[in-house]
Design a protein around this motif. Structure first.
Motif, PDB file in Angstrom:
ATOM      1  N   GLU A 130       2.715   9.198  -5.967  1.00  0.00           N
ATOM      2  CA  GLU A 130       2.951  10.658  -5.880  1.00  0.00           C
ATOM      3  C   GLU A 130       3.852  11.154  -6.737  1.00  0.00           C
ATOM      4  N   ARG A 139       0.852  -1.264   0.024  1.00  0.00           N
ATOM      5  CA  ARG A 139      -0.121  -0.005  -0.096  1.00  0.00           C
ATOM      6  C   ARG A 139       0.970   1.325  -0.014  1.00  0.00           C
ATOM      7  N   SER A 187       1.184   4.066  -2.990  1.00  0.00           N
ATOM      8  CA  SER A 187       0.872   5.523  -2.734  1.00  0.00           C
ATOM      9  C   SER A 187       2.324   6.431  -3.279  1.00  0.00           C
ATOM     10  N   LYS A 188       3.182   6.000  -2.606  1.00  0.00           N
ATOM     11  CA  LYS A 188       4.540   6.567  -3.156  1.00  0.00           C
ATOM     12  C   LYS A 188       4.714   6.774  -4.431  1.00  0.00           C
TER      13      LYS A 188
END
Length: 159
Positions: A32, A24, A28-29
């Motif tokens: 971004e 997760r 997400s990283k």
């Protein structure tokens, strides 16, 4: 020709306890880092296999609360000459945003143009030209209406 390119990325994640948490955070990283410039890149969990038995294993390797997560990044590359050209473009575009993350091209699939889409495009072009003609007629009607409205407005200003 257009190609769909799948690139594997090894994303490091720190301070994690489980592989689900690592995946997760890695997604997400990566999202971004890619957004907003490359919001068309699809991010998926990578599939890893045991080199000895061939069994599928989790995409995250955890040691000492740090993890290395395998992610698959997919993007479509348009107007390329060869598969190698598509791979270089995808690696360059993705690699510029994912600094210090190793990338490997897993798959390159040529996208066949659909004949249905081209006939739909022709039909929409015909409709657009009909719409333009009706817009021209409507603007001529609006111009005659403007002539009627403007004298009344000028009369109001004179008063």
């Amino acid at each position: 020709m257009d190609c769909r390119v799948v690139v594997e990325a090894a994303v490091p994640v720190y301070d994690v306890a489980t592989s689900d948490e690592a995946v997760r955070i890695a997604i997400s990283k990566t999202g971004e880092m890619l957004n907003p410039d490359l919001n068309y890149v699809e991010i998926n969990m990578g599939e890893r296999q045991c080199p000895h038995c061939g069994e599928t294993i989790e995409p995250a390797f955890i040691a000492a609360d740090e993890s290395l997560v395998a992610l698959e990044l997919e993007m479509t590359v348009f107007n390329v000459e060869r598969d190698e050209h598509a791979a270089r473009i995808a690696r360059k575009e993705i690699g510029q945003r994912l600094e210090n993350i190793p990338l490997e091209v897993l798959d390159i699939t040529e996208i066949e143009p659909d004949d249905d889409e081209s006939s739909e495009d022709d039909a929409s072009d015909d409709e657009a030209s009909e719409d333009d003609a009706s817009d021209d007629e409507a603007s001529e009607d609006d111009a005659s209406d403007d002539e009627d409205v403007l004298p009344e407005f000028e009369e109001l200003i004179d008063e």
